[in-house]
Structure formats: C-alpha cells, structure tokens
Design an enzyme around this catalytic site. Structure first.
Site, mmCIF file in Angstrom:
data_model
loop_
_atom_site.group_PDB
_atom_site.id
_atom_site.type_symbol
_atom_site.label_atom_id
_atom_site.label_comp_id
_atom_site.label_asym_id
_atom_site.label_seq_id
_atom_site.Cartn_x
_atom_site.Cartn_y
_atom_site.Cartn_z
ATOM 1 N N CYS A 154 45.487 44.986 47.998
ATOM 2 C CA CYS A 154 44.424 45.938 48.341
ATOM 3 C C CYS A 154 43.056 45.263 48.467
ATOM 4 O O CYS A 154 42.309 45.515 49.426
ATOM 5 C CB CYS A 154 44.364 47.067 47.310
ATOM 6 S SG CYS A 154 44.305 46.505 45.590
ATOM 7 N N HIS B 104 37.715 50.242 45.539
ATOM 8 C CA HIS B 104 37.282 48.917 45.102
ATOM 9 C C HIS B 104 35.995 48.504 45.809
ATOM 10 O O HIS B 104 35.746 48.898 46.951
ATOM 11 C CB HIS B 104 38.343 47.862 45.438
ATOM 12 C CG HIS B 104 39.600 47.974 44.656
ATOM 13 N ND1 HIS B 104 39.742 48.786 43.560
ATOM 14 C CD2 HIS B 104 40.808 47.338 44.815
ATOM 15 C CE1 HIS B 104 40.977 48.658 43.075
ATOM 16 N NE2 HIS B 104 41.631 47.789 43.814
ATOM 17 N N ARG C 55 38.141 44.456 36.585
ATOM 18 C CA ARG C 55 38.438 45.892 36.530
ATOM 19 C C ARG C 55 37.217 46.620 35.987
ATOM 20 O O ARG C 55 36.630 46.209 34.982
ATOM 21 C CB ARG C 55 39.645 46.149 35.623
ATOM 22 C CG ARG C 55 40.167 47.577 35.685
ATOM 23 C CD ARG C 55 40.898 47.863 36.967
ATOM 24 N NE ARG C 55 42.191 47.196 37.051
ATOM 25 C CZ ARG C 55 42.894 47.104 38.165
ATOM 26 N NH1 ARG C 55 42.425 47.611 39.295
ATOM 27 N NH2 ARG C 55 44.063 46.481 38.170
ATOM 28 N N GLN D 299 37.041 46.328 40.719
ATOM 29 C CA GLN D 299 38.226 47.088 41.118
ATOM 30 C C GLN D 299 38.457 48.326 40.248
ATOM 31 O O GLN D 299 38.466 48.262 39.018
ATOM 32 C CB GLN D 299 39.448 46.175 41.114
ATOM 33 C CG GLN D 299 39.325 45.056 42.145
ATOM 34 C CD GLN D 299 40.523 44.135 42.207
ATOM 35 O OE1 GLN D 299 40.366 42.924 42.340
ATOM 36 N NE2 GLN D 299 41.730 44.671 42.132
ATOM 37 N N VAL E 134 50.714 55.669 45.425
ATOM 38 C CA VAL E 134 50.791 55.236 46.823
ATOM 39 C C VAL E 134 51.779 56.097 47.600
ATOM 40 O O VAL E 134 51.541 56.483 48.745
ATOM 41 C CB VAL E 134 51.164 53.741 46.914
ATOM 42 C CG1 VAL E 134 51.364 53.316 48.370
ATOM 43 C CG2 VAL E 134 50.076 52.884 46.278
#
Length: 343
Positions: free
Chosen positions: A128, A248, A241, A155, A15
């Site tokens: 997110c 995502h 996941r 995700q 990030v």
C-alpha cells in the site's frame, strides 16, 4: 460486455469488504460472485446489491469456472493461488507472496500497465505504501529521471487490519476513562511485544530484517525499483505507524539526475491520472488523511525545493491505503485487462 465470474478470497476482511463496495460503485461487470474465506468465517451471510451470499471455506476446488480471483492478502495466497490459476482464473493478489517473483508482474495501472501482459496467471498488487508513493513519483520521473529517494511514512492503523483499528478506539476510551491501557496488536499481533498506539507513534511496521530495516521498509525499496523498471534507483525508507484510522501519508525527498522546476513538477502531477495536486500554502491547503480517506485519488502537496542538494524536491503525499493502496488498485488491474481484451 461479458459478465465475469469473480471470486473474492478474504471476503470478510477490510480489503475484501472494500472490494465489494468498489465492485458496486464502479459497476464492475460480474455475472457470478463467490465469497471465500477461512473455515472460521465460512457460513457467514453477506448481503451485496440486494442478494444474500454465503461465505464459503476456501479450498483448491473453489475456483472452478472463475475468471477473476481477487485475493485480499494473507497466507492463503501462497496456498491457493496455484489452484486458482490451474482452474483458469487470473489471480490479482494483495499479499507479498509473489511481488518480487521475476515471473509475476507487480502493477500500478497508471504507472506500468504494460507489465500486465507478461502475467502467467498471477498479477501482484504492490504494498500500500509503495503504491501511494509511486503514484507521485511516476509523473516526476517522466520529466527528469530520479537518482535517489528518501521516504518516511505515517501509516494508519487500518494497515494492521480491523483488530488494530479496534485497538486504537479501545485505547482512546481507556485513556479518557483513566483506565490502564491494554496493547495486544501493534506493531504486530504475532510479535513478542506490543505498544500503545493511542497518542503515540511506533517506528516499526512488520519484523526487522538482518540489515536493521523492517520488512515494510524493504518492500518499499524493492517494489519501487521493480514497478518503475529502474534498478539504479537509490532508495531508503523509514515506516511509522500513527494513531490515524485510515489513509497513509508520506514525506518524500527526491533527487533527480537533471534539473526540474516546481512549475514542471506541479504541471506533471496535476495532469497525472489518479493524482490530485492539493498544494496551496497561502491558503493552508495540503493533503491530509482526513481528506483522502474513502477517496480513490492520491493527493500531493507541500512541494518545495530542497536547497541542501542539487536537483532535489520535497513533497507530501497522502492516500487511502485500503482503496488505492489495495482493493481499488487490484480492481483497476482487472478493469484494464477487460478493456484491453486480456481476459
């Protein structure tokens, strides 16, 4: 325009690196830049826009003179946000530390920018998956109030950090070579068990709560209500996941209190800032991680009526969780504040 002194905490992570890319891309008006990280990463050199910056170890004294502190997330937020605020900085935080604090605004600028002005030094960036979903929910909610939401997420491993991305790549190579697959990261590095993600799905993101939902699922439920300003919303979530590097995807079923047509839904989504309507079944066009990775916009498609319930629609939404789901959303908050003379 004033040039701001900006600090990035967690500058060496995924990030943090995205913050840097976006600051350059969007010509964010910074005058000075401080790159902060843990003691382990201190001393690293990062070249940004032709200049070498030395990553500094974060301390309580790191924020002197800083106007905007962009926190990339993690345990450091709880430790250092108060010091940053005390030094006069506005903290925009990507961790979950302050999201449900009643005195901390939880903001997606396209959805609830009015909440920014309520801040007392800290503004929280939502989860997110929540950001990606509410970007699609808000334009629909403005047409017909929402009663109930059922969401299942798909995700990407980048949500688990750089180590999770590397593990997916390593596992694919091991499988191709016929070697034994090693799993050390997912569903969480600190958890007692780890599972292969290559060619697999893991229906656990974060730890399980007493109610048998995961922490990630409860984030989506609680944060959506706060962002939308509607505690009456009924929401249930399942987070999964998947073996995708980045971006995502979510399958969302929405029940409304009053009728809403597909035409109304498409119109509302098509003109909402930050949303691209990619919905053309005749040409097999719909959102996919492949198309949204590295993109700022959230894409919505597969819009259709749910005939099993009254006033209900299904849709599929996809977005880059490192950009809009994290760094971009935080930077947009800062940009909004600058534009409206709030900082």
């Amino acid at each position: 325009m004033k040039n701001y002194k900006v600090a990035i905490l967690g500058a060496t992570g995924a990030v943090g690196q995205e913050f840097l890319r976006l600051i350059e891309e969007r010509k964010f008006p910074f005058g000075e830049l401080k790159l902060l990280a843990s003691k382990r990463s201190a001393g690293k050199i990062i070249n940004f826009m032709g200049k070498d910056y030395t990553v500094e170890e974060t301390t309580n004294d790191s924020f002197e003179g800083v106007n905007i502190a962009l926190f990339a997330g993690g345990a450091a937020s709880k430790e250092f946000a108060p010091a940053a605020v005390k030094a006069g900085a506005v903290v925009i935080d990507n961790s979950s530390a302050f999201r449900m604090d009643k005195d901390v605004p939880l903001v997606v600028p396209e959805v609830n920018p009015q909440d920014i002005k309520k801040h007392k030094g800290i503004i929280a960036n939502p989860n997110c998956s929540t950001i990606i979903m509410v970007m699609a929910l808000k334009p629909l909610y403005d047409v017909a109030k929402i009663r109930r939401i059922v969401v299942s997420t798909y995700q990407a491993v980048s949500g688990g950090g750089k180590e999770a991305m590397a593990e997916l790549e390593e596992q694919v190579e091991e499988i191709v070579k016929g070697e034994e697959v090693t799993a050390k990261i997912l569903p969480g590095a600190s958890l007692p068990k780890h599972y292969q993600i290559a060619f697999n799905l893991i229906p656990q993101i974060d730890v399980f709560k007493d109610n048998l939902y995961t922490k990630e699922e409860m984030k989506m439920i609680d944060e959506t209500k706060k962002i939308m300003g509607d505690d009456t919303l009924k929401i249930t979530a399942t987070t999964v996941r998947v073996p995708v590097y980045r971006s995502h995807a979510e399958s969302v079923n929405v029940e409304f209190l009053s009728p809403i047509t597909l035409t109304q839904a498409r119109e509302a989504l098509g003109k909402f800032p930050g949303v691209i309507l990619r919905d053309n079944p005749a040409e097999m066009e719909y959102p996919m991680p492949l198309f949204t990775s590295g993109r700022d916009e959230v894409e919505v498609g597969r819009l259709r009526v749910d005939y099993s319930a009254d006033n209900a629609l299904n849709f599929w939404v996809c977005g880059d969780q490192i950009r809009k789901g994290a760094a971009l959303n935080a930077l947009q908050i800062a940009e909004y504040m600058i534009k409206n003379n709030m900082i």
